[in-house]
Design a protein around this motif. Structure first.
Motif, PDB file in Angstrom:
ATOM      1  N   ARG A 105       0.838  -1.204   0.000  1.00 34.10           N
ATOM      2  CA  ARG A 105       0.000   0.000   0.000  1.00 34.10           C
ATOM      3  C   ARG A 105       0.873   1.254   0.000  1.00 34.10           C
ATOM      4  O   ARG A 105       0.510   2.284  -0.581  1.00 34.10           O
ATOM      5  CB  ARG A 105      -0.922  -0.030   1.224  1.00 34.10           C
ATOM      6  CG  ARG A 105      -2.066   0.957   1.168  1.00 34.10           C
ATOM      7  CD  ARG A 105      -3.101   0.669   2.255  1.00 34.10           C
ATOM      8  NE  ARG A 105      -4.285   1.487   2.092  1.00 34.10           N
ATOM      9  CZ  ARG A 105      -4.500   2.625   2.751  1.00 34.10           C
ATOM     10  NH1 ARG A 105      -3.620   3.043   3.633  1.00 34.10           N
ATOM     11  NH2 ARG A 105      -5.599   3.327   2.549  1.00 34.10           N
ATOM     12  N   THR A 107       3.534   1.829  -1.566  1.00 35.83           N
ATOM     13  CA  THR A 107       4.001   2.189  -2.915  1.00 35.83           C
ATOM     14  C   THR A 107       3.047   3.171  -3.587  1.00 35.83           C
ATOM     15  O   THR A 107       3.466   4.029  -4.353  1.00 35.83           O
ATOM     16  CB  THR A 107       4.135   0.920  -3.783  1.00 35.83           C
ATOM     17  OG1 THR A 107       5.096   0.067  -3.176  1.00 35.83           O
ATOM     18  CG2 THR A 107       4.589   1.236  -5.190  1.00 35.83           C
ATOM     19  N   LEU A 108       1.756   3.030  -3.269  1.00 38.10           N
ATOM     20  CA  LEU A 108       0.758   3.869  -3.933  1.00 38.10           C
ATOM     21  C   LEU A 108       0.870   5.331  -3.513  1.00 38.10           C
ATOM     22  O   LEU A 108       0.572   6.228  -4.283  1.00 38.10           O
ATOM     23  CB  LEU A 108      -0.655   3.357  -3.635  1.00 38.10           C
ATOM     24  CG  LEU A 108      -0.949   1.910  -4.004  1.00 38.10           C
ATOM     25  CD1 LEU A 108      -2.401   1.576  -3.710  1.00 38.10           C
ATOM     26  CD2 LEU A 108      -0.658   1.650  -5.479  1.00 38.10           C
ATOM     27  N   CYS A 110       3.731   6.680  -2.332  1.00 33.74           N
ATOM     28  CA  CYS A 110       5.123   7.139  -2.506  1.00 33.74           C
ATOM     29  C   CYS A 110       5.273   7.978  -3.779  1.00 33.74           C
ATOM     30  O   CYS A 110       4.964   7.510  -4.875  1.00 33.74           O
ATOM     31  CB  CYS A 110       6.064   5.937  -2.579  1.00 33.74           C
ATOM     32  SG  CYS A 110       7.776   6.400  -2.919  1.00 33.74           S
ATOM     33  N   GLY A 113       7.231   6.102  -6.198  1.00 32.84           N
ATOM     34  CA  GLY A 113       6.733   4.781  -6.616  1.00 32.84           C
ATOM     35  C   GLY A 113       7.610   3.643  -6.131  1.00 32.84           C
ATOM     36  O   GLY A 113       7.722   2.602  -6.793  1.00 32.84           O
ATOM     37  N   ILE A 114       8.213   3.802  -4.974  1.00 28.26           N
ATOM     38  CA  ILE A 114       9.152   2.781  -4.480  1.00 28.26           C
ATOM     39  C   ILE A 114       8.401   1.542  -3.994  1.00 28.26           C
ATOM     40  O   ILE A 114       7.468   1.644  -3.195  1.00 28.26           O
ATOM     41  CB  ILE A 114      10.023   3.370  -3.350  1.00 28.26           C
ATOM     42  CG1 ILE A 114      10.908   4.474  -3.911  1.00 28.26           C
ATOM     43  CG2 ILE A 114      10.858   2.296  -2.673  1.00 28.26           C
ATOM     44  CD1 ILE A 114      11.646   5.284  -2.860  1.00 28.26           C
ATOM     45  N   ASP A 115       8.829   0.390  -4.491  1.00 34.86           N
ATOM     46  CA  ASP A 115       8.204  -0.875  -4.090  1.00 34.86           C
ATOM     47  C   ASP A 115       8.880  -1.366  -2.803  1.00 34.86           C
ATOM     48  O   ASP A 115       9.795  -2.192  -2.843  1.00 34.86           O
ATOM     49  CB  ASP A 115       8.350  -1.896  -5.225  1.00 34.86           C
ATOM     50  CG  ASP A 115       7.728  -3.246  -4.860  1.00 34.86           C
ATOM     51  OD1 ASP A 115       7.035  -3.329  -3.826  1.00 34.86           O
ATOM     52  OD2 ASP A 115       7.955  -4.215  -5.615  1.00 34.86           O
TER      53      ASP A 115
ATOM     54  N   GLY B  53       3.799   4.226 -14.909  1.00 33.51           N
ATOM     55  CA  GLY B  53       4.252   4.389 -13.523  1.00 33.51           C
ATOM     56  C   GLY B  53       4.829   5.780 -13.300  1.00 33.51           C
ATOM     57  O   GLY B  53       4.591   6.408 -12.270  1.00 33.51           O
ATOM     58  N   HIS B  57       2.472   8.578 -10.782  1.00 40.35           N
ATOM     59  CA  HIS B  57       2.926   9.067  -9.473  1.00 40.35           C
ATOM     60  C   HIS B  57       3.111  10.583  -9.428  1.00 40.35           C
ATOM     61  O   HIS B  57       3.487  11.120  -8.394  1.00 40.35           O
ATOM     62  CB  HIS B  57       4.198   8.331  -9.040  1.00 40.35           C
ATOM     63  CG  HIS B  57       3.916   6.950  -8.547  1.00 40.35           C
ATOM     64  ND1 HIS B  57       3.592   6.688  -7.231  1.00 40.35           N
ATOM     65  CD2 HIS B  57       3.865   5.759  -9.183  1.00 40.35           C
ATOM     66  CE1 HIS B  57       3.362   5.388  -7.082  1.00 40.35           C
ATOM     67  NE2 HIS B  57       3.531   4.805  -8.255  1.00 40.35           N
ATOM     68  N   ARG B  61      -2.982  10.228  -4.890  1.00 35.53           N
ATOM     69  CA  ARG B  61      -4.266   9.529  -4.823  1.00 35.53           C
ATOM     70  C   ARG B  61      -5.147  10.201  -3.766  1.00 35.53           C
ATOM     71  O   ARG B  61      -4.696  10.500  -2.664  1.00 35.53           O
ATOM     72  CB  ARG B  61      -4.067   8.063  -4.447  1.00 35.53           C
ATOM     73  CG  ARG B  61      -3.521   7.261  -5.587  1.00 35.53           C
ATOM     74  CD  ARG B  61      -3.132   5.858  -5.165  1.00 35.53           C
ATOM     75  NE  ARG B  61      -2.303   5.287  -6.189  1.00 35.53           N
ATOM     76  CZ  ARG B  61      -2.750   4.591  -7.226  1.00 35.53           C
ATOM     77  NH1 ARG B  61      -4.043   4.384  -7.364  1.00 35.53           N
ATOM     78  NH2 ARG B  61      -1.920   4.105  -8.129  1.00 35.53           N
ATOM     79  N   PHE B  64      -5.345   9.264   0.056  1.00 35.66           N
ATOM     80  CA  PHE B  64      -4.262   9.613   0.979  1.00 35.66           C
ATOM     81  C   PHE B  64      -4.156  11.129   1.204  1.00 35.66           C
ATOM     82  O   PHE B  64      -3.380  11.578   2.038  1.00 35.66           O
ATOM     83  CB  PHE B  64      -2.909   9.118   0.440  1.00 35.66           C
ATOM     84  CG  PHE B  64      -2.852   7.638   0.215  1.00 35.66           C
ATOM     85  CD1 PHE B  64      -2.992   6.753   1.276  1.00 35.66           C
ATOM     86  CD2 PHE B  64      -2.648   7.109  -1.056  1.00 35.66           C
ATOM     87  CE1 PHE B  64      -2.929   5.382   1.078  1.00 35.66           C
ATOM     88  CE2 PHE B  64      -2.593   5.744  -1.270  1.00 35.66           C
ATOM     89  CZ  PHE B  64      -2.734   4.878  -0.196  1.00 35.66           C
ATOM     90  N   SER B 199      12.986   4.722 -10.540  1.00 32.09           N
ATOM     91  CA  SER B 199      12.226   4.138  -9.444  1.00 32.09           C
ATOM     92  C   SER B 199      10.763   3.916  -9.820  1.00 32.09           C
ATOM     93  O   SER B 199      10.225   2.807  -9.735  1.00 32.09           O
ATOM     94  CB  SER B 199      12.346   5.066  -8.233  1.00 32.09           C
ATOM     95  OG  SER B 199      11.478   4.682  -7.229  1.00 32.09           O
ATOM     96  N   ARG B 200      10.131   4.980 -10.268  1.00 39.96           N
ATOM     97  CA  ARG B 200       8.729   4.862 -10.691  1.00 39.96           C
ATOM     98  C   ARG B 200       8.605   3.886 -11.857  1.00 39.96           C
ATOM     99  O   ARG B 200       7.675   3.095 -11.930  1.00 39.96           O
ATOM    100  CB  ARG B 200       8.202   6.218 -11.143  1.00 39.96           C
ATOM    101  CG  ARG B 200       7.985   7.216 -10.051  1.00 39.96           C
ATOM    102  CD  ARG B 200       7.435   8.482 -10.699  1.00 39.96           C
ATOM    103  NE  ARG B 200       7.284   9.575  -9.765  1.00 39.96           N
ATOM    104  CZ  ARG B 200       6.868  10.783 -10.122  1.00 39.96           C
ATOM    105  NH1 ARG B 200       6.563  11.027 -11.378  1.00 39.96           N
ATOM    106  NH2 ARG B 200       6.735  11.740  -9.223  1.00 39.96           N
ATOM    107  N   GLY B 201       9.557   3.983 -12.757  1.00 39.81           N
ATOM    108  CA  GLY B 201       9.501   3.138 -13.953  1.00 39.81           C
ATOM    109  C   GLY B 201       9.641   1.667 -13.635  1.00 39.81           C
ATOM    110  O   GLY B 201       8.924   0.834 -14.193  1.00 39.81           O
ATOM    111  N   THR B 203       8.907   0.062 -10.832  1.00 35.97           N
ATOM    112  CA  THR B 203       7.674  -0.421 -10.214  1.00 35.97           C
ATOM    113  C   THR B 203       6.558  -0.489 -11.263  1.00 35.97           C
ATOM    114  O   THR B 203       5.816  -1.470 -11.332  1.00 35.97           O
ATOM    115  CB  THR B 203       7.262   0.502  -9.048  1.00 35.97           C
ATOM    116  OG1 THR B 203       8.291   0.464  -8.072  1.00 35.97           O
ATOM    117  CG2 THR B 203       5.960   0.049  -8.413  1.00 35.97           C
ATOM    118  N   TYR B 207       4.298  -3.749 -12.465  1.00 38.80           N
ATOM    119  CA  TYR B 207       2.828  -3.722 -12.480  1.00 38.80           C
ATOM    120  C   TYR B 207       2.308  -3.939 -13.905  1.00 38.80           C
ATOM    121  O   TYR B 207       1.318  -4.620 -14.118  1.00 38.80           O
ATOM    122  CB  TYR B 207       2.324  -2.384 -11.940  1.00 38.80           C
ATOM    123  CG  TYR B 207       2.465  -2.186 -10.449  1.00 38.80           C
ATOM    124  CD1 TYR B 207       2.941  -3.208  -9.624  1.00 38.80           C
ATOM    125  CD2 TYR B 207       2.114  -0.981  -9.842  1.00 38.80           C
ATOM    126  CE1 TYR B 207       3.079  -3.019  -8.264  1.00 38.80           C
ATOM    127  CE2 TYR B 207       2.239  -0.789  -8.469  1.00 38.80           C
ATOM    128  CZ  TYR B 207       2.725  -1.809  -7.693  1.00 38.80           C
ATOM    129  OH  TYR B 207       2.842  -1.614  -6.344  1.00 38.80           O
TER     130      TYR B 207
END
Lengths: 423, 214
Positions: A105, A107-108, A110, A113-115, B53, B57, B61, B64, B199-201, B203, B207
């Motif tokens: 969760r 990651t969403l 961040c 986008g860090i896993d 990705g 980002h 969202r 949050f 980083s975004r890429g 992840t 996905y």
């Protein structure tokens, strides 16, 4: 194993598992702390140490000291981070095993986008190699070695459950049927705690005219190796299933209503084995959705109770099966209500990633469940919650009891079987 | 050679080369670590996921937002403000035209500069105050976070002081701080300005392979 060598072993594994992906995460984190706001362990305790990115600190330090670009230059200038010590690793061990469900969760939220969940998985490889694993998970691994099941479920016990379900449904369930189209595997939790799922499969697959079987040597889907962070054990567990499926010459292996089992065999599996399988891995939810769309398991009278759906993290957020369970719910339930934050941003139950198999983490798990309880309390007149994961389901039962919430908890396959046409 | 000539001339060249080569070295160094090829049968495109990705980002969202609004406002205010100041302040355009690119573009008027600078300063201050006051931020922050923030603050502050271009000394101080900032950049966490793409890429690619629509 000396104290020093434990730290060295862990660090060596951290570095081995810091690939370009993990490196990009360590390089991009700006310490903004947003991930804390998505983590149910932080939200329910308020303790900053549960900030997801903080849990990665020893592995990040090892990378920045020994593997990152400019690491040598910084070391020579005395600017590199200090060595990771065993004391530090021990301090972090509960953060890595008790306080992370690898739910993803964070990651969403961040910005980078860090896993973090995937990186915790890699970090656990270091801890596992150094023997720094919670006792509960060690015991589960021992059971797996002896019986293939983390709960010690033997084939004798499984056959007894099969016989019981055959009697209840009147439908035979064939074991080790060579040439069947599908081979089903289950989590121990399902076999012993919710054996009605066996009967549900029997009813659904008979209606669909689908040929299926269960292997007597590889019936267990749970992969403790993935939870502990032992690639070798994970591969050994996976190999049993792959070998059995290929020996039975099945076309598909059905991953059960279990979160991490799906990721372990569907996404990590071929990479662990170093080859593609001779069968397709499908999740039971995918199978039911396909059969429903093909008209092979038509829906009958809907359950009219007010129900909601829990999203197991590894199936929905990290597994990609978002629409399928909802489509099945719509067909099976006349009063299906989504909880606030449903779908990819849904809260984890608190027991994933091996936390529920770790007695030391019990209080933390129940604290984390508070987020889920709030979501459930937010739906007026809710009567039941559908939880398509055996592990989540057991956590729900504990959590609901702890929260004094009275709700029926049921699996999706059972609901679909119970609402089949002419069922 | 005067001090201004030095910081705008040889020192700037050294700083710029360090910035470009250092940043390239670091990004390439990360990529060169490599990763095993994923052989699980894909459900979707990793390449499309990489791009998605990165774009996804940029947008917080909603669920949050209530808990992260301060960071969202501060972060966007500072980053957008800084970007606009760097590329649309008239003196910057003139410098880039004269020293590097050989062409320029329309700069923003003075009132816009003041407004954007206010937003950027406010954003940076909000982010830093949060860093020293929020328990989570205090725990996870290190000296690099503070040093990077303060150095960037100094770049902006000296930039505002030099805006009138009334004194060579003010312009020279601004250039000196920029030179230091450029040299420090590739070795620091300021590199997130480039590494976020990876980083975004990464992840997003994972996905994407799974056919996830996040």
């Amino acid at each position: 194993m000396s104290d020093q060598s434990k730290a060295e072993i862990a660090v060596a594994k951290f570095l081995e598992h810091t690939d370009a992906e993990a490196a990009s995460f360590f390089e991009a984190c700006v310490h903004c702390g947003e991930c804390a706001q998505a983590c149910h362990f932080f939200l329910n305790t308020g303790d900053p140490k549960y900030t997801p990115t903080y849990k990665l600190r020893p592995m990040e330090r090892a990378y920045k000291r020994d593997k990152a670009p400019f690491a040598s230059l910084k070391k020579n200038l005395g600017l590199a981070p200090s060595k990771v010590t065993e004391e530090e690793l021990l301090e972090w061990e509960p953060l890595v095993y008790d306080a992370c469900n690898m739910c993803g969760r964070c990651t969403l939220v961040c910005p980078m986008g860090i896993d973090i969940a995937g990186t915790i998985r890699k970090m656990r490889e270091g801890y596992s190699a150094a023997g720094m694993v919670p006792e509960g998970l060690k015991s589960a691994a021992e059971y797996v070695k002896k019986t293939t099941s983390p709960m010690g479920v033997t084939i004798k016990a499984l056959k007894a459950q099969i016989a019981r379900q055959e009697k209840i449904t009147g439908i035979p369930i064939e074991v080790d049927k060579k040439g069947a189209d599908y081979m089903a595997i289950f989590s121990s939790m399902e076999i012993m705690g919710y054996p009605e799922v066996l009967g549900a499969y029997a009813k659904l697959f008979k209606k669909a005219g689908l040929s299926w079987t269960i292997s007597s040597t590889a019936y267990e889907a749970t992969n403790v190796g993935v939870q502990i962070g032992s690639g070798a054990l994970a591969k050994e567990i996976l190999e049993r299933v792959v070998n059995a499926a290929e020996a039975l010459e099945v076309k598909h292996v059905i991953s059960p209503e279990c979160g991490h089992a799906y990721g372990a065999i569907r996404w990590a599996g071929p990479n662990m084995m170093g080859r593609q399988f001779k069968f397709e891995v499908v999740h039971i939810i995918e199978v039911l959705d396909r059969l429903r769309r093909e008209g092979r398991i038509p829906a009958g009278t809907k359950d009219d109770r007010r129900m909601t759906l829990h999203d197991p993290c590894q199936i929905i957020r990290r597994g990609g099966l978002l629409k399928e369970p909802r489509s099945l719910m719509d067909d099976a339930c006349s009063d299906f209500v989504e909880m606030k934050g449903a779908g990819v941003t849904n809260f984890c139950c608190g027991g994933g990633g091996g936390v529920s198999a770790n007695p030391r983490a019990e209080d933390l798990k129940l604290a984390a469940f508070n987020s889920k309880a709030e979501q459930l309390r937010g739906i007026d007149g809710l009567q039941a919650v559908v939880v398509p994961c055996g592990n989540c389901r057991a956590v729900f039962e504990d959590g609901l009891d702890d929260q004094e919430l009275e709700l029926e908890v049921l699996g999706l396959s059972e609901l679909v079987a119970d609402t089949l046409e002419n069922s | 050679m005067g001090f201004l000539d030095f910081v705008e001339g040889p020192l700037f060249v050294i700083a710029a080369i360090t910035f470009v080569l250092g940043a390239l070295w670091r990004v390439i160094g990360i990529i060169r670590i490599g990763r095993k090829k994923d052989i699980s049968p894909p459900k979707g495109s990793a390449a499309a996921g990489f791009i998605k990705g990165n774009l996804r980002h940029f947008f917080p969202r909603g669920i949050f937002a209530r808990r992260t609004w301060l960071h969202i406002i501060g972060g966007y205010g500072f980053h957008i403000g800084l970007f606009v100041l760097v590329f649309f302040a008239a003196p910057h355009i003139a410098f880039l035209d004269d020293r590097i690119l050989g062409f320029g573009w329309q700069g923003m008027p003075r009132w816009a500069f003041v407004l954007v600078a206010d937003v950027a300063f406010a954003g940076l201050i909000v982010l830093w105050v949060r860093r020293i006051s929020d328990p989570v931020m205090r725990l996870i922050s290190d000296w690099e976070d503070h040093f990077g923030s303060w150095l960037t603050f100094l770049v902006m502050l000296t930039g505002c002081l030099a805006m009138q271009q009334s004194h060579d000394v003010l312009r020279a101080v601004h250039m000196l701080v920029i030179d230091v900032w450029l040299i420090y950049f590739p070795f620091s966490r300021l590199m997130h300005a480039f590494t976020f793409v990876l980083s975004r890429g990464n992840t997003g690619a994972t996905y994407g392979r799974k056919g996830m629509n996040l």
